[in-house]
Design a protein around this motif. Structure first.
Motif, PDB file in Angstrom:
ATOM      1  N   ARG A   1       0.829  -1.209   0.000  1.00  0.00           N
ATOM      2  CA  ARG A   1       0.000   0.000   0.000  1.00  0.00           C
ATOM      3  C   ARG A   1       0.861   1.257   0.000  1.00  0.00           C
ATOM      4  O   ARG A   1       0.588   2.227  -0.703  1.00  0.00           O
ATOM      5  CB  ARG A   1      -0.920   0.013   1.223  1.00  0.00           C
ATOM      6  N   GLU A   2       1.946   1.224   0.795  1.00  0.00           N
ATOM      7  CA  GLU A   2       2.835   2.381   0.886  1.00  0.00           C
ATOM      8  C   GLU A   2       3.607   2.588  -0.420  1.00  0.00           C
ATOM      9  O   GLU A   2       3.886   3.720  -0.817  1.00  0.00           O
ATOM     10  CB  GLU A   2       3.789   2.214   2.061  1.00  0.00           C
ATOM     11  N   LYS A   3       3.954   1.491  -1.094  1.00  0.00           N
ATOM     12  CA  LYS A   3       4.605   1.615  -2.398  1.00  0.00           C
ATOM     13  C   LYS A   3       3.669   2.290  -3.401  1.00  0.00           C
ATOM     14  O   LYS A   3       4.092   3.141  -4.204  1.00  0.00           O
ATOM     15  CB  LYS A   3       5.024   0.243  -2.916  1.00  0.00           C
ATOM     16  N   GLU A   4       2.408   1.935  -3.362  1.00  0.00           N
ATOM     17  CA  GLU A   4       1.438   2.561  -4.261  1.00  0.00           C
ATOM     18  C   GLU A   4       1.323   4.055  -3.980  1.00  0.00           C
ATOM     19  O   GLU A   4       1.221   4.873  -4.910  1.00  0.00           O
ATOM     20  CB  GLU A   4       0.080   1.879  -4.109  1.00  0.00           C
ATOM     21  N   THR A   5       1.360   4.404  -2.683  1.00  0.00           N
ATOM     22  CA  THR A   5       1.318   5.820  -2.306  1.00  0.00           C
ATOM     23  C   THR A   5       2.549   6.551  -2.829  1.00  0.00           C
ATOM     24  O   THR A   5       2.453   7.655  -3.371  1.00  0.00           O
ATOM     25  CB  THR A   5       1.222   5.964  -0.778  1.00  0.00           C
ATOM     26  N   GLY A   6       3.716   5.941  -2.668  1.00  0.00           N
ATOM     27  CA  GLY A   6       4.951   6.540  -3.166  1.00  0.00           C
ATOM     28  C   GLY A   6       4.909   6.737  -4.666  1.00  0.00           C
ATOM     29  O   GLY A   6       5.357   7.773  -5.197  1.00  0.00           O
ATOM     30  N   ALA A   7       4.373   5.759  -5.369  1.00  0.00           N
ATOM     31  CA  ALA A   7       4.269   5.855  -6.824  1.00  0.00           C
ATOM     32  C   ALA A   7       3.374   7.030  -7.229  1.00  0.00           C
ATOM     33  O   ALA A   7       3.670   7.753  -8.193  1.00  0.00           O
ATOM     34  CB  ALA A   7       3.721   4.559  -7.402  1.00  0.00           C
ATOM     35  N   ALA A   8       2.291   7.243  -6.503  1.00  0.00           N
ATOM     36  CA  ALA A   8       1.390   8.351  -6.813  1.00  0.00           C
ATOM     37  C   ALA A   8       2.071   9.691  -6.558  1.00  0.00           C
ATOM     38  O   ALA A   8       1.911  10.643  -7.347  1.00  0.00           O
ATOM     39  CB  ALA A   8       0.124   8.234  -5.971  1.00  0.00           C
ATOM     40  N   ILE A   9       2.851   9.785  -5.473  1.00  0.00           N
ATOM     41  CA  ILE A   9       3.554  11.032  -5.142  1.00  0.00           C
ATOM     42  C   ILE A   9       4.560  11.380  -6.224  1.00  0.00           C
ATOM     43  O   ILE A   9       4.619  12.512  -6.712  1.00  0.00           O
ATOM     44  CB  ILE A   9       4.258  10.894  -3.772  1.00  0.00           C
ATOM     45  N   VAL A  10       5.376  10.407  -6.600  1.00  0.00           N
ATOM     46  CA  VAL A  10       6.422  10.649  -7.602  1.00  0.00           C
ATOM     47  C   VAL A  10       5.810  10.863  -8.980  1.00  0.00           C
ATOM     48  O   VAL A  10       6.246  11.740  -9.743  1.00  0.00           O
ATOM     49  CB  VAL A  10       7.414   9.471  -7.615  1.00  0.00           C
ATOM     50  N   GLY A  11       4.791  10.084  -9.310  1.00  0.00           N
ATOM     51  CA  GLY A  11       4.142  10.232 -10.609  1.00  0.00           C
ATOM     52  C   GLY A  11       3.502  11.589 -10.791  1.00  0.00           C
ATOM     53  O   GLY A  11       3.515  12.146 -11.892  1.00  0.00           O
ATOM     54  N   ALA A  12       2.958  12.147  -9.702  1.00  0.00           N
ATOM     55  CA  ALA A  12       2.330  13.464  -9.786  1.00  0.00           C
ATOM     56  C   ALA A  12       3.343  14.549 -10.122  1.00  0.00           C
ATOM     57  O   ALA A  12       2.981  15.606 -10.654  1.00  0.00           O
ATOM     58  CB  ALA A  12       1.633  13.794  -8.469  1.00  0.00           C
ATOM     59  N   ALA A  13       4.616  14.288  -9.834  1.00  0.00           N
ATOM     60  CA  ALA A  13       5.678  15.256 -10.141  1.00  0.00           C
ATOM     61  C   ALA A  13       6.189  15.083 -11.564  1.00  0.00           C
ATOM     62  O   ALA A  13       7.072  15.831 -12.005  1.00  0.00           O
ATOM     63  CB  ALA A  13       6.826  15.084  -9.150  1.00  0.00           C
ATOM     64  N   GLY A  14       5.682  14.082 -12.289  1.00  0.00           N
ATOM     65  CA  GLY A  14       6.102  13.841 -13.663  1.00  0.00           C
ATOM     66  C   GLY A  14       7.294  12.918 -13.789  1.00  0.00           C
ATOM     67  O   GLY A  14       7.764  12.652 -14.897  1.00  0.00           O
TER      68      GLY A  14
END
Length: 307
Positions: A103-116
């Motif tokens: 779950r935390e990996k998915e959260t990290g992916a969303a954070i980084v992905g939002a930055a492009g």
């Protein structure tokens, strides 16, 4: 073309990978939040020995890197992803190598992905103190193949387990219930056995049952690792508990393992001489004496008597 690699966190794991990558010819820069503290001199000295540049900020370590490796305590992983996202450029890879839940990996992916930028899930499957940068690492996510392409020429051992974020973490944390659970069992058994003078007989019995393991040496190793890294292991096991819970099961073992690892870290914090001891007997005796002096052992007896 020489790869430029940023590393956030230059503790045991960060150094293992940083030193190996630099030795193999990569240009490596690191930032560690502890550099301004009393531990900073040692970090700088280690990095200098390893041929790794130390940066005053995460932004400087990230700038110009083709890939950034996050190697920090598990409970700091999200904060590092958030900070890194503020500096990552489009198409830069951010590889989260920390022991956190799917779950935390998915959260990290969303954070980084939002930055492009592009997020790569990674998890370390072998002890870095023994295997260094050649420790097996599992990768997941759409950018996993690109990360493997960049890092493999520098000696990293990488295997892609899927496109779905969380796939690698699930392997690591379900395994950790067993591995860290074994550590907890050894510690609890030897702490009690020393009080009865039975530890030698217990280990001899185990040696007879499973002669392929040097049980006395294993006890020494387990105590040293738990006392040195108990806090980090406890954080990992709380994420393991989250993974177990998300799978639909009560994390009874994961929670208990985390509590024991935290307790050992408390003892190590209170008695810094426990760090680096490679003799389970000395460690167990000091912990036992500390518990007797603090009344913790008496509290345990009272709890059993009162139910």
């Amino acid at each position: 073309m020489t790869a430029r690699i940023g590393i956030i966190g230059y503790g045991e794991a960060g150094r293992a990978f940083g030193a190996g990558l630099a030795k193999a010819g990569a240009a490596v820069a690191t930032h560690d939040i502890l550099v301004p503290t009393r531990d900073g001199a040692a970090i700088r000295a280690n990095a200098a020995t390893d041929g790794v540049a130390v940066c005053a900020t995460a932004a400087k370590a990230i700038a110009g890197a083709g890939i950034v490796l996050s190697l920090v305590p598990a409970d700091a992983a999200r904060a590092v992803a958030i900070e890194a996202a503020g500096h990552l450029q489009a198409e830069q890879l951010f590889m989260d190598m920390n022991s956190v839940s799917p779950r935390e990996k998915e959260t990290g992916a969303a954070i980084v992905g939002a930055a492009g930028a592009r997020y790569v899930e990674a998890t370390i499957m072998e002890p870095v103190i023994e295997n260094g940068a050649a420790s097996e690492v599992l990768l997941a996510g759409p950018a996993a193949a690109k990360a493997k392409e960049i890092l493999s020429p520098y000696g990293m051992v990488l295997a892609i387990v899927g496109d779905r974020f969380g796939a690698a973490a699930a392997v690591k944390l379900c395994r950790s219930v067993i591995v860290k659970g074994f550590e907890a069992i050894v510690v609890e058994s030897m702490l009690a056995a020393r009080q009865y003078g039975a530890d030698g007989a217990v280990l001899a019995s185990l040696q007879k049952s499973d002669p392929e393991i040097d049980w006395a040496a294993r006890a020494d190793y387990v105590f040293e690792r738990v006392l040195r890294h108990g806090r980090r292991r406890a954080a990992e096991m709380r994420f393991a508990g989250e993974a177990v819970s998300d799978a639909g099961y009560p994390p009874r073992m994961s929670d208990a393992i985390a509590a024991l690892q935290d307790a050992m870290a408390d003892h190590a914090d209170a008695d810094r001489s426990l760090f680096g001891l490679a003799d389970y007997k000395v460690s167990a005796d000091r912990i036992g004496a500390s518990m007797q002096n603090s009344g913790e052992a008496a509290d345990s007896v009272q709890l059993r008597e009162t139910g």
